[in-house]
Design an enzyme around this catalytic site. Structure first.
Site, short mmCIF file in Angstrom:
data_model
loop_
_atom_site.label_atom_id
_atom_site.label_comp_id
_atom_site.label_asym_id
_atom_site.label_seq_id
_atom_site.Cartn_x
_atom_site.Cartn_y
_atom_site.Cartn_z
N SER A 1 41.26 -56.86 -3.71
CA SER A 1 40.37 -56.94 -2.55
C SER A 1 38.98 -57.47 -2.89
CB SER A 1 40.33 -55.56 -1.91
OG SER A 1 39.65 -55.58 -0.71
N ASP B 1 36.74 -60.58 3.10
CA ASP B 1 36.72 -60.11 1.72
C ASP B 1 37.80 -60.85 0.92
OD1 ASP B 1 39.06 -58.88 2.52
OD2 ASP B 1 38.63 -56.98 1.54
ZN ZN Z 1 40.45 -56.13 1.21
#
Ligand code: ZN
Ligand code: 16G
Length: 536
Positions: free
Chosen positions: A66, A283
């Protein structure tokens, strides 16, 4: 002879680092990538076990860390309907990851299979994908070795955003049922979103938006999605893609992306946006999004997950009323304690909708959102989506509109159920949702910001000796232990106007986080510092 006899030899190629304890946390395992090979191998074993337990339904494995730095990586499992792994299985992942030897791993696996009553003769099906990190393909090799060792039918979906994998898993498991979710391919994903977007944008004028892709997998995937979307001239949105360099892995999440923008409260330094220009940031695996703009006085304005939730809830409320379905579609919003108090007041007071507060972590919010006909959930950091209950989908599909206005609203509502990725928060789908709503309302980001005024707030990270001492209750809004801490926090909160503060142990870092808000910036900062002093 064991049905899983190939496991130890396969596992021997991915030895567990000694003296390391692993834990399946809020979002799977996440750490420095060089420590992760054995963990990924063992997660592969668990994915096969879970698929067998669920009669051969397909399980997803996503390799991503992430918003973490490029040298990290992580792995998490996706359940058949595209949700996060059922919480009761997380301890099994932790157990397997911590087996000290190849033989210990085999015996742990066999005893798990036995306890869970899993037959090795049931087929196991697993699909997997990864983000753009350099370590991804090496970790995929560990995963493949595990899946082969336990005779699993596996499909490599290569590079995908996390929400794309969630989508594909749900499509695979619902194919041929009345709940079929779509074509289980990347192309199917783009076609579904783009088709719905075309419908909701009919007769509207889209705006222009600059999308910062955190130099992650969202970049190439957004460029692909754009090929399917109507252009601005055709009634679509003009999307400018920036920070989409995936060739230099070290750029991932560096000085850009949703986490940078949310925590630094500023645009990426590379941004060339002019005042009032609408921008958003994804992100590293494109499951989070925040919007922002700089106003004519050069002030930075963030439109975070709370703002997206209020925007979506307000629009869905409008559509419920306009379509004549308001009675049958009970809309609710799910937030965490981090939601700005002004957003909660706005939802309850102005939008007249109920709010539920849950602990941090997508799985908690998602679960709570399914209690409404239409559940809108967002974390302030930009993780979120909207879920429609089966009853809501049925009502929307079968309602006979009584006027052209109702028919129009119903058509938009139907398309929204397709535009929104209901499996998990999806930055690309959320972006199209926000663009749609702004176009329908005829709003600029400044209009959106003007719906309510955020309370000044401050987030502080506090290093403590043992964060396990901090036990939170009441959706993380109160501390049960250490004894006396909550009383001290309450006393401090009572001294400031519109004060609210809480402390909770982080689920991803070795620290306690303190959040405080108050009527003024000075009071919020002071409250945060004082509460940090209590937990130190
Ligand atoms: Zn993420
Ligand atoms: C994880 C969660 C995220 C949450 C964050 C909190 C998922 C997919 N991710 O990244 O939702 O906001 O943890 O981190 O659930 P913290 O416990 O360190 O504050």
């Amino acid at each position: 002879m064991s049905a899983y006899e190939k496991v130890p030899a396969a596992s021997a190629k991915f030895p567990k680092p000694a003296d390391r304890a692993f834990q399946y946390g809020t979002a799977g395992f996440r750490m420095k990538a060089n420590l992760l090979d054995s963990v990924v191998f063992r997660v592969g074993l668990l994915a096969a076990l879970r698929s067998r337990k669920l009669n051969g339904q397909t399980i997803g494995v996503m390799i991503t860390a992430s918003h973490n730095p490029p040298e990290d990586n992580g792995v998490k499992l996706v359940d058949p309907m595209g949700e996060m792994l059922e919480a009761s299985w997380e301890p099994y992942a932790t157990m397997l990851a911590n087996a000290e030897s190849d033989d210990a791993l085999l015996s742990t696996y066999e005893s798990l299979a036995q306890t869970l009553n899993v037959s090795a003769s049931t087929p196991a099906r697993v699909v997997y994908a990864r983000d753009t990190r350099a370590s991804g393909s090496r970790l995929v090799a560990a995963l493949v070795a595990a899946l082969e060792s336990v005779d699993t039918e596996a499909t490599d979906y290569k590079l995908l955003t996390t929400p794309q994998l969630h989508y594909i898993v749900r499509c695979l498991n619902t194919a041929g049922t009345p709940y079929a979710y779509g074509e289980p391919t990347e192309k199917g994903y783009y076609e579904k979103l783009a088709g719905a977007f075309k419908t909701v944008m009919e007769g509207k004028n889209g705006g222009t938006v600059t999308v910062d892709c955190a130099n992650g997998v969202g970049g190439p995937k957004l460029r692909e999605l754009i090929k399917y979307l109507p252009s601005k001239e055709q009634g679509g949105v003009d999307i400018k893609v920036v920070n989409d360099d995936v060739l230099k892995p070290e750029n991932l999440n560096s000085q850009c992306g949703a986490d940078y923008v949310k925590t630094q409260q500023r645009a990426p330094p590379s941004s060339k946006a002019t005042p009032l220009e609408r921008c958003c940031s994804l992100d590293g695996d494109a499951d989070r999004i925040v919007y922002y703009f700089v106003d004519s006085d050069s002030k930075f304005n963030l439109l975070d997950g709370d703002r997206i939730a209020t925007l979506a809830a307000s629009f869905l409320g409008d559509l419920g009323r306009a379509s004549g379905l308001a009675e049958q579609l009970k809309i609710g919003v799910v937030q965490t304690a981090y939601a700005n108090g002004a957003s909660t007041t706005y939802i309850e007071g102005t939008l007249k909708l109920p709010v539920i507060c849950t602990p941090t972590g997508v799985k908690h919010l998602h679960h709570a959102a399914t209690r409404f006909d239409i559940g809108v959930y967002f974390e302030a950091n930009g993780h979120g989506t909207v879920v429609f209950s089966p009853a809501a989908l049925k009502a929307i599909a079968t309602y006979e509109p009584k006027s052209p206005a109702q028919q129009h609203a119903l058509r938009t509502l139907t398309a929204l159920t397709e535009l929104i990725n209901q499996t998990v928060g999806d930055a690309l789908s959320d972006m199209l949702l926000v663009e749609t709503i702004l176009a329908h309302k005829g709003w600029t980001p400044a209009d959106w910001l003007g719906t309510y005024v955020d309370l000044p707030n401050r987030l502080v990270r506090v290093e403590v000796r043992d964060r396990a001492l901090f036990k939170a209750v009441d959706a993380e809004r109160k501390l049960e232990s250490p004894p006396g801490a909550q009383a001290s926090i309450d006393a401090l909160v009572g001294k400031v106007r519109k004060g609210r503060s809480f402390a909770r142990a982080s689920g991803t870092e070795d620290a306690v986080r303190v959040y405080a808000e108050a009527a003024t910036r000075g009071e919020a900062d002071e409250l945060a510092q004082k509460v940090a002093g209590v937990v130190k």
